[in-house]
Scaffold this active site. Structure first.
Site, PDB file in Angstrom:
ATOM      1  N   CYS A 121       8.274  25.104  -0.643  1.00 24.41           N
ATOM      2  CA  CYS A 121       9.634  24.554  -1.228  1.00 24.41           C
ATOM      3  C   CYS A 121      10.575  25.023   0.014  1.00 24.41           C
ATOM      4  O   CYS A 121      11.374  24.044   0.471  1.00 24.41           O
ATOM      5  CB  CYS A 121       9.890  24.959  -2.531  1.00 24.41           C
ATOM      6  SG  CYS A 121      11.428  24.528  -3.066  1.00 24.41           S
ATOM      7  N   CYS A 122      10.505  26.092   0.519  1.00 21.99           N
ATOM      8  CA  CYS A 122      11.365  26.401   1.569  1.00 21.99           C
ATOM      9  C   CYS A 122      10.904  25.683   2.778  1.00 21.99           C
ATOM     10  O   CYS A 122      11.832  25.644   3.737  1.00 21.99           O
ATOM     11  CB  CYS A 122      10.884  28.045   1.835  1.00 21.99           C
ATOM     12  SG  CYS A 122      11.911  29.184   0.656  1.00 21.99           S
ATOM     13  N   CYS A 204      19.180  29.962  -3.167  1.00 20.81           N
ATOM     14  CA  CYS A 204      19.129  28.933  -4.315  1.00 20.81           C
ATOM     15  C   CYS A 204      19.043  29.416  -5.637  1.00 20.81           C
ATOM     16  O   CYS A 204      18.374  30.507  -5.993  1.00 20.81           O
ATOM     17  CB  CYS A 204      17.790  27.919  -4.128  1.00 20.81           C
ATOM     18  SG  CYS A 204      17.663  27.299  -2.392  1.00 20.81           S
ATOM     19  N   CYS A 230      12.236  33.247   3.397  1.00 24.75           N
ATOM     20  CA  CYS A 230      12.047  31.872   3.432  1.00 24.75           C
ATOM     21  C   CYS A 230      11.266  31.345   4.538  1.00 24.75           C
ATOM     22  O   CYS A 230      11.042  30.269   4.541  1.00 24.75           O
ATOM     23  CB  CYS A 230      13.415  31.092   3.222  1.00 24.75           C
ATOM     24  SG  CYS A 230      14.748  31.478   4.668  1.00 24.75           S
TER      25      CYS A 230
HETATM   26  S1  SF4 Z   1      14.770  29.497  -2.057  1.00 24.20           S
HETATM   27 FE1  SF4 Z   1      15.361  27.301  -2.372  1.00 24.20          FE
HETATM   28  S2  SF4 Z   1      13.828  26.383  -0.764  1.00 24.20           S
HETATM   29 FE2  SF4 Z   1      13.006  28.274  -1.227  1.00 24.20          FE
HETATM   30  S3  SF4 Z   1      11.556  27.943  -2.924  1.00 24.20           S
HETATM   31 FE3  SF4 Z   1      13.443  28.772  -3.769  1.00 24.20          FE
HETATM   32  S4  SF4 Z   1      14.431  26.826  -4.431  1.00 24.20           S
HETATM   33 FE4  SF4 Z   1      12.824  26.195  -2.979  1.00 24.20          FE
END
Ligand code: SF4
Length: 234
Positions: A121-122, A204, A230
């Site tokens: 996701c990151c 997030c 991240c």
């Molecule tokens: S920090 Fe943001 S981009 Fe990273 S896993 Fe969590 S929701 Fe996804």
């Protein structure tokens, strides 16, 4: 029937390798100089080929840059999962400093990947958008600080971002948490609305929790997992 392979798209050219000795000397000199001098150094050397990547959990780095490089481009990575308060704060800061602001978003639709694959996701929502924002640049500026986390304890003020082939400048690398708080107070800077509600570090919403007064501010990021970064910073 024979097929002819299509030509592969050309990768964007990488900038020339920076002079490592000059970077080491800059890191040595700027280590003990005010943070504004590191920003001035980057701006003077790279001009429009340097951008400042801001997380907007505070506006310290932006306030410093505004004093010496007011037209410096600021990049905000809008993952699609920021708190509404963060988006509100970005707009307040954009107006206050008349920022040259570029908002970069992911090229993937909304999903729940953060539940099962936070690294992926990151990668999709932060790392890939930053790569697009840095394409064609020669340097970038970040707000990394050594006392953020043990993994950041050796952060230099100037370094080579080896993975991206870019110069990376961390003007407040030497600052403590107390230095940041003192600067915010002395300059009467606007504070992120969640900062007073226990959010010591703000990312997030799915991956950020408030922390206790004695906790490391970053303890609320990916809380309950082994993930601590991240991936933007190597
Ligand atoms: S920090 Fe943001 S981009 Fe990273 S896993 Fe969590 S929701 Fe996804």
């Amino acid at each position: 029937m024979s097929t002819t392979a299509l030509p592969q798209p050309l990768a964007p050219p990488r900038p020339p390798t920076p002079d490592l000795e000059a970077l080491a000397e800059a890191a040595r000199v700027l280590e003990s100089r005010p943070a504004t001098e590191a920003i001035e150094w980057a701006w003077g050397r790279y001009g429009p080929d340097v951008v400042l990547a801001a997380s907007f959990q505070d506006c310290v780095l932006i306030d410093l840059a505004a004093q010496v490089a007011p037209t410096l481009e600021v990049v905000f990575l809008d993952t699609g999962y920021h708190f509404a308060e963060t988006l509100w704060y970005v707009e307040q800061i954009r107006r206050r400093y008349d920022l040259h602001l570029t908002v970069v978003g992911p090229e993937v639709p909304a999903d729940d990947r953060w539940l099962t694959d936070p690294d992926g996701c990151c990668a999709a929502r932060k790392i890939a958008p930053l790569a697009r924002a840095l394409t064609g640049r020669r340097a970038w500026i970040s707000g990394l600080r050594r006392d953020d986390a043990p993994s950041r304890a050796a952060t230099p003020v100037v370094t080579l971002d080896v993975a991206r082939g870019l110069v990376k400048v961390n003007p407040i690398a030497t600052w403590s948490h107390a230095d940041v708080e003192g600067y915010v107070r002395d300059r009467d800077l606007p504070v992120h609305p969640l900062a007073d509600r226990g959010y010591g570090s703000i990312g997030c919403w799915p991956c950020t929790r408030p922390v206790g007064p004695d906790d490391n501010p970053r303890a609320g990021r990916w809380a309950g997992t082994t993930k601590t970064e991240c991936g933007l910073h190597g």
